[in-house]
Write an enzyme that holds these catalytic residues in place. Structure first.
Site, PDB file in Angstrom:
ATOM      1  N   LYS A 169     -20.155  10.879 -55.399  1.00  0.00           N
ATOM      2  CA  LYS A 169     -21.457  11.525 -55.208  1.00  0.00           C
ATOM      3  C   LYS A 169     -21.895  12.260 -56.478  1.00  0.00           C
ATOM      4  O   LYS A 169     -23.065  12.210 -56.870  1.00  0.00           O
ATOM      5  CB  LYS A 169     -21.388  12.506 -54.037  1.00  0.00           C
ATOM      6  CG  LYS A 169     -21.209  11.869 -52.669  1.00  0.00           C
ATOM      7  CD  LYS A 169     -21.082  12.967 -51.614  1.00  0.00           C
ATOM      8  CE  LYS A 169     -20.852  12.396 -50.233  1.00  0.00           C
ATOM      9  NZ  LYS A 169     -20.683  13.469 -49.220  1.00  0.00           N
TER      10      LYS A 169
ATOM     11  N   GLU B 234     -28.096  11.627 -49.157  1.00  0.00           N
ATOM     12  CA  GLU B 234     -28.864  10.707 -48.339  1.00  0.00           C
ATOM     13  C   GLU B 234     -29.667  11.449 -47.269  1.00  0.00           C
ATOM     14  O   GLU B 234     -30.842  11.154 -47.017  1.00  0.00           O
ATOM     15  CB  GLU B 234     -27.940   9.693 -47.647  1.00  0.00           C
ATOM     16  CG  GLU B 234     -27.066   8.877 -48.580  1.00  0.00           C
ATOM     17  CD  GLU B 234     -25.675   9.463 -48.679  1.00  0.00           C
ATOM     18  OE1 GLU B 234     -25.545  10.654 -49.056  1.00  0.00           O
ATOM     19  OE2 GLU B 234     -24.713   8.733 -48.370  1.00  0.00           O
TER      20      GLU B 234
ATOM     21  N   GLY C 110     -16.108  16.381 -41.209  1.00  0.00           N
ATOM     22  CA  GLY C 110     -17.229  15.573 -40.735  1.00  0.00           C
ATOM     23  C   GLY C 110     -16.828  14.450 -39.819  1.00  0.00           C
ATOM     24  O   GLY C 110     -17.458  14.213 -38.778  1.00  0.00           O
ATOM     25  N   ARG C 111     -15.765  13.726 -40.147  1.00  0.00           N
ATOM     26  CA  ARG C 111     -15.375  12.575 -39.333  1.00  0.00           C
ATOM     27  C   ARG C 111     -14.725  12.976 -38.008  1.00  0.00           C
ATOM     28  O   ARG C 111     -14.458  12.125 -37.162  1.00  0.00           O
ATOM     29  CB  ARG C 111     -14.449  11.669 -40.139  1.00  0.00           C
ATOM     30  CG  ARG C 111     -13.224  12.341 -40.710  1.00  0.00           C
ATOM     31  CD  ARG C 111     -12.521  11.430 -41.721  1.00  0.00           C
ATOM     32  NE  ARG C 111     -11.419  12.079 -42.401  1.00  0.00           N
ATOM     33  CZ  ARG C 111     -11.540  12.817 -43.504  1.00  0.00           C
ATOM     34  NH1 ARG C 111     -12.735  13.024 -44.026  1.00  0.00           N
ATOM     35  NH2 ARG C 111     -10.474  13.335 -44.080  1.00  0.00           N
TER      36      ARG C 111
ATOM     37  N   HIS D  79     -13.293 -15.376 -34.702  1.00  0.00           N
ATOM     38  CA  HIS D  79     -13.803 -16.453 -35.547  1.00  0.00           C
ATOM     39  C   HIS D  79     -14.070 -15.983 -36.968  1.00  0.00           C
ATOM     40  O   HIS D  79     -14.685 -16.716 -37.755  1.00  0.00           O
ATOM     41  CB  HIS D  79     -15.086 -17.021 -34.934  1.00  0.00           C
ATOM     42  CG  HIS D  79     -14.908 -17.491 -33.525  1.00  0.00           C
ATOM     43  ND1 HIS D  79     -14.343 -18.714 -33.207  1.00  0.00           N
ATOM     44  CD2 HIS D  79     -15.180 -16.901 -32.341  1.00  0.00           C
ATOM     45  CE1 HIS D  79     -14.288 -18.852 -31.894  1.00  0.00           C
ATOM     46  NE2 HIS D  79     -14.787 -17.766 -31.334  1.00  0.00           N
TER      47      HIS D  79
ATOM     48  N   LYS E 279     -23.053  18.650 -42.343  1.00  0.00           N
ATOM     49  CA  LYS E 279     -22.172  19.821 -42.317  1.00  0.00           C
ATOM     50  C   LYS E 279     -22.452  20.748 -43.500  1.00  0.00           C
ATOM     51  O   LYS E 279     -22.615  21.957 -43.346  1.00  0.00           O
ATOM     52  CB  LYS E 279     -20.714  19.370 -42.331  1.00  0.00           C
ATOM     53  CG  LYS E 279     -19.712  20.503 -42.432  1.00  0.00           C
ATOM     54  CD  LYS E 279     -18.294  19.979 -42.598  1.00  0.00           C
ATOM     55  CE  LYS E 279     -17.329  21.092 -42.943  1.00  0.00           C
ATOM     56  NZ  LYS E 279     -15.954  20.605 -43.134  1.00  0.00           N
TER      57      LYS E 279
ATOM     58  N   GLU F 212     -10.663   7.216 -44.726  1.00  0.00           N
ATOM     59  CA  GLU F 212     -11.058   8.440 -45.416  1.00  0.00           C
ATOM     60  C   GLU F 212      -9.984   9.518 -45.258  1.00  0.00           C
ATOM     61  O   GLU F 212      -9.791  10.349 -46.143  1.00  0.00           O
ATOM     62  CB  GLU F 212     -12.397   8.941 -44.877  1.00  0.00           C
ATOM     63  CG  GLU F 212     -13.063   9.978 -45.767  1.00  0.00           C
ATOM     64  CD  GLU F 212     -14.488  10.275 -45.362  1.00  0.00           C
ATOM     65  OE1 GLU F 212     -15.413   9.852 -46.071  1.00  0.00           O
ATOM     66  OE2 GLU F 212     -14.677  10.946 -44.316  1.00  0.00           O
TER      67      GLU F 212
END
Length: 502
Positions: free
Chosen positions: A468, A168, A223-224, A340, A162, A309
């Site tokens: 960041k 990254e 973004g999410r 489990h 965005k 977030e």
């Protein structure tokens, strides 16, 4: 208004039958008093106060309409951009022919987790028509593996960011571009880059990309929440326009339910109200989400990001007041394997956990008996969490099996499950693009409403941004071997690295 015990909408059924009356009443009361309105999501109302923006992700669904001129202009732009993107994708797939495409997808966080979750689920139903190589991490082995599996002559690189500043993504883009240039030449490689971003100017500046290689979202879409916009291009490449249109249709129908129903009667509203009640009134710190079926195997990370977030805040939405209780920590996994791992904690931990279970009524494969067993496990866990089995019942049962009263009493306390662990059961009628779209929109809306109930801003993530910023400073110190200005703890870590990293 009585609290509904079941809600049917957009191909989903939500069962609220495993909640106590106090929790339901609390949820109803807090939702009725909430000043925020669902319609704010499709208007120019500023909802993201720390960045002074509306929140317009709902407007990126096909068929969405704004309530005022700015929001309608945003909807028109987003839907026109979707059409342009879908046309571009169709042309690339047609040109590739039988050999198909290798897509190097470079994203991080919200530019990767929801797309990967849906790609995994839809791949169960439909063979992807291109090979997608997902790269999100700075771990160099990840991009090495992705590039080794692709052929340069049939590869496109998607830079999904965005801001077009995500560390990254930009670093991996440089590596991928060099690899592609080595394979097909530098000039041709630059013609195989595509940017998905709200910062077209930076895409042009950094890579010299022309307008026809940039597909735009908007700064007003977090973004999410962005998979419905240009950021979801990879789903069009993999599954085509018809499937993605169905995905949007399911989300749009859930939107219509949310926008037209009072919060205390809507599925997202009641989910949010209950979660808020368990955190604030009952003090429960942890939410578990169990999704039954391997089609959901990439969904837990996305749901954890979406909820934590958005809701992991300690300041009021106006920035003026501390908030002492906000969203729960979220653990999530896929049933039956997740039973489990952490389900022992759900049943017998000293502090109760509240739970959500997602299951699909109709099998998406030919093994009906196994599907019934899968659903029986989902329902069995829900019943065990809610109804439990006390020590007295266990002792009677163990004595009937021949155990002495003393031994049965000791064993019974180890086996006892107190119950009273509430859960919401979410049924999808079937596994399809439509129902997946409805499910994700349900969780988006639930997250937003829960943020409003805590009085926080669910659309920013300044904690992530601080980390960041510090990472860049620390990297410079690593390269220069100068720890000046770093915290003592980090400086000590750098001393260790100087002697052990070579």
């Amino acid at each position: 208004m009585p609290t509904p015990k079941t809600i049917d909408t957009a191909g989903l059924r939500l069962e609220f039958t495993r909640h106590g009356e106090q929790a339901l009443a609390t949820a109803l009361k807090t939702l009725a008093a909430l000043p925020n309105k669902a319609q704010d999501l499709v208007s120019k109302t500023v909802l993201n106060g720390s960045e002074n923006r509306p929140a317009w992700h709902v407007l990126s669904r096909l068929g969405a309409k704004g309530l005022d001129a700015p929001s309608q202009a945003a909807a028109d732009f987003l839907q026109a951009e979707f059409t342009r993107m879908a046309d571009w994708v169709d042309q690339r797939v047609e040109e590739a022919g039988a050999e198909g495409l290798d897509i190097i997808h470079l994203g991080a966080g919200g530019s990767e987790t929801p797309m990967l979750a849906l790609h995994t689920a839809l791949s169960v139903l439909q063979t992807p028509r291109c090979r997608v190589h997902w790269v999100a991490n700075l771990d160099g082995a990840t991009i090495d593996a992705a590039l080794a599996a692709a052929k340069p002559e049939r590869s496109w690189i998607i830079i999904n960011s965005k801001s077009f500043r995500t560390q990254e993504v930009m670093r991996n883009a440089d590596i991928a571009l060099r690899w592609l240039g080595d394979g097909i030449g530098t000039d041709k490689a630059r013609q195989r880059l595509v940017a998905l971003t709200a910062n077209a100017e930076l895409a042009l500046q950094r890579f010299g990309l022309p307008a026809n290689q940039i597909f735009r979202s908007l700064p007003e879409i977090g973004g999410r929440f962005s998979l419905w916009s240009a950021h979801g291009m990879v789903l069009l490449l993999a599954f085509g326009r018809e499937t993605v249109t169905q995905l949007h249709a399911g989300a749009h129908d859930m939107d219509q339910h949310f926008l037209s129903t009072p919060l205390e009667s809507s599925a997202p509203g009641l989910m949010a109200g209950l979660s808020h009640a368990y955190r604030v009134r009952f003090g429960l710190p942890l939410l578990s989400i169990g999704l039954y079926g391997d089609a959901f195997s990439r969904m837990p990370l996305y749901l954890q990001q979406l909820l934590m977030e958005s809701l992991g805040k300690s300041t009021s939405a106006d920035g003026m007041q501390p908030v002492h209780v906000s969203g729960p920590a979220v653990i999530s996994g896929v049933g039956t394997p997740v039973q489990h791992t952490y389900f022992q904690l759900l049943h017998q931990a000293a502090v109760p956990v509240f739970h959500e279970i997602v299951a699909v009524a109709h099998p998406w494969h030919r093994h009906l008996r196994e599907h019934m067993a899968l659903l029986a496990n989902a329902l069995g866990q829900a019943d065990a969490l809610w109804n439990g089995k006390d020590a007295s019942s266990w002792q009677t049962e163990l004595m009937a099996q021949g155990m002495s009263p003393e031994a049965a009493a000791r064993a019974a306390h180890h086996r006892a499950c107190p119950g009273g662990r509430p859960s919401t059961f979410i049924w999808m009628e079937r596994l399809s693009a439509y129902h997946l779209g409805a499910l994700l929109a349900l969780y988006e809306h639930r997250t937003v409403v829960e943020g409003w109930l805590y009085g926080i801003n669910p659309f920013d993530q300044w904690g992530v941004e601080l980390g960041k910023t510090l990472a860049t400073k620390i990297e410079n110190a690593l390269l220069s071997q100068n720890a000046q200005g770093l915290s003592p703890e980090t400086a000590a870590s750098l001393d260790y690295l100087r002697t052990h990293s070579n």
